[in-house]
Design a protein around this motif. Structure first.
Motif, mmCIF file in Angstrom:
data_model
loop_
_atom_site.group_PDB
_atom_site.id
_atom_site.type_symbol
_atom_site.label_atom_id
_atom_site.label_comp_id
_atom_site.label_asym_id
_atom_site.label_seq_id
_atom_site.Cartn_x
_atom_site.Cartn_y
_atom_site.Cartn_z
ATOM 1 N N UNK A 15 0.846 -1.188 0.000
ATOM 2 C CA UNK A 15 0.000 0.000 0.000
ATOM 3 C C UNK A 15 0.886 1.244 0.000
ATOM 4 N N UNK A 16 0.281 2.399 -0.229
ATOM 5 C CA UNK A 16 1.051 3.641 -0.238
ATOM 6 C C UNK A 16 1.688 3.898 1.131
ATOM 7 N N UNK A 17 0.952 3.557 2.205
ATOM 8 C CA UNK A 17 1.493 3.757 3.543
ATOM 9 C C UNK A 17 2.724 2.869 3.776
ATOM 10 N N UNK A 18 2.647 1.626 3.311
ATOM 11 C CA UNK A 18 3.789 0.718 3.482
ATOM 12 C C UNK A 18 4.986 1.186 2.669
ATOM 13 N N UNK A 19 4.716 1.711 1.471
ATOM 14 C CA UNK A 19 5.807 2.208 0.631
ATOM 15 C C UNK A 19 6.506 3.395 1.293
ATOM 16 N N UNK A 20 5.716 4.284 1.886
ATOM 17 C CA UNK A 20 6.304 5.438 2.589
ATOM 18 C C UNK A 20 7.072 4.994 3.823
ATOM 19 N N UNK A 21 6.506 4.023 4.542
ATOM 20 C CA UNK A 21 7.157 3.557 5.762
ATOM 21 C C UNK A 21 8.483 2.863 5.453
ATOM 22 N N UNK A 22 8.501 2.092 4.356
ATOM 23 C CA UNK A 22 9.720 1.375 3.977
ATOM 24 C C UNK A 22 10.670 2.247 3.147
#
Length: 289
Positions: free
Chosen positions: A66-73
């Motif tokens: 997800x976009x949130x996971x991409x930002x977090x990683x």
């Protein structure tokens, strides 16, 4: 010219013209060249349809997140600003998360989809039904048209890991995919239940009549013999069964209309008719009204 109807299993592939004087080794190579390039065109068509709907391919590390996971990683698509379709992009999220979701606009997507439709028709197995031969040059033409459509929509090219670009560059990795099972690196041709040996000529099997048309099965080298061709097609079987059913119905009606026992129901065949007449019950019928 000898016309070969090339099949794989029970599936029709294409028609190929040759001569009886051609050796089986070069004939097999010609058929495999068309077969492999045709598979490439069909694979490319499928991937280009996804490209038109959802944009370029994401790096493997970003796929499925997800976009949130991409930002977090802190993952980043280095080709996001480079692989911009001609005329700009529109947002269309990929439900399986393989592509960026930045699809070409409607007019550019139409360029891709129309080219894909034309390419599929050029290599379709339906050409066998119209007795149209498929040549290597025609399959190459279909591939070139697909390449041209991609260059029009994406003049800056696609990422090298995008399946579309990999197919166009000849660097596709099909390991572990269903498509890899269809690849035939070394093949053999079968006719009438016999393998055509590479050291022989085609005339050794079919004679020297150049107007011959035969069904040839394509198989992997060393594989068991493919199934023999059915004597009747499925459509012919259905027609035969329908004819048998109609015939049975006609015989059934004929038997019911003239079974030889109809006279039992006639008034003159009733042995009690005279007695019933004397008792005045000749016109009485039994049963509900």
């Amino acid at each position: 010219m000898v016309r070969l109807h090339i099949k794989k299993g029970n599936d029709s592939l294409f028609l190929h013209d040759t001569t009886t004087s051609q050796d089986v080794a070069s004939l097999t190579a010609d058929v495999l060249a068309i077969y492999d390039l045709r598979l490439k065109v069909l694979r490319l068509c499928d991937e280009m349809q996804c490209l038109a709907k959802h944009g370029h391919f994401l790096p493997s590390a970003m796929q499925g997140h997800t976009e949130e996971q991409i930002e977090e990683l802190k993952l980043r698509d280095d080709y996001e600003k480079v692989c911009v379709p001609q005329g700009g992009s529109v947002e269309c999220e990929d439900p399986i998360g393989r592509r960026s979701g930045k699809a070409p606009n409607e007019s550019m997507a139409e360029v891709i989809m129309k080219t894909v439709t034309d390419a599929k028709e050029m290599v379709s197995n339906k050409l066998t039904g119209s007795n149209t031969v498929l040549t290597l040059a025609e399959v190459q033409d279909a591939l070139d048209r697909l390449r041209g459509a991609v260059m029009i929509v994406y003049p800056m090219k696609l990422p090298p890991y995008d399946p579309v670009q990999a197919e166009l560059d000849g660097e596709e990795d099909l390991s572990g995919t269903q498509a890899s099972l269809e690849i035939i690196e070394q093949g053999s041709l079968w006719w009438a239940g016999k393998e055509l040996l590479p050291e022989k000529l085609l005339s050794d099997y079919v004679g020297r009549n150049e107007k011959t048309k035969i069904i040839v099965k394509l198989a992997k080298k060393g594989a068991s013999a493919p199934g023999r061709e059915q004597q009747m097609t499925e459509e012919e079987k259905k027609q035969m069964m329908a004819w048998q059913f109609r015939k049975q119905e006609e015989l059934k009606k004929l038997h019911e209309a003239d079974d030889g026992d109809d006279y039992y129901n006639s008034p003159w065949a009733n042995s009690s008719a005279l007695k019933s007449q004397f008792h005045g019950i000749g016109n009485i019928t039994w049963g509900p009204k």
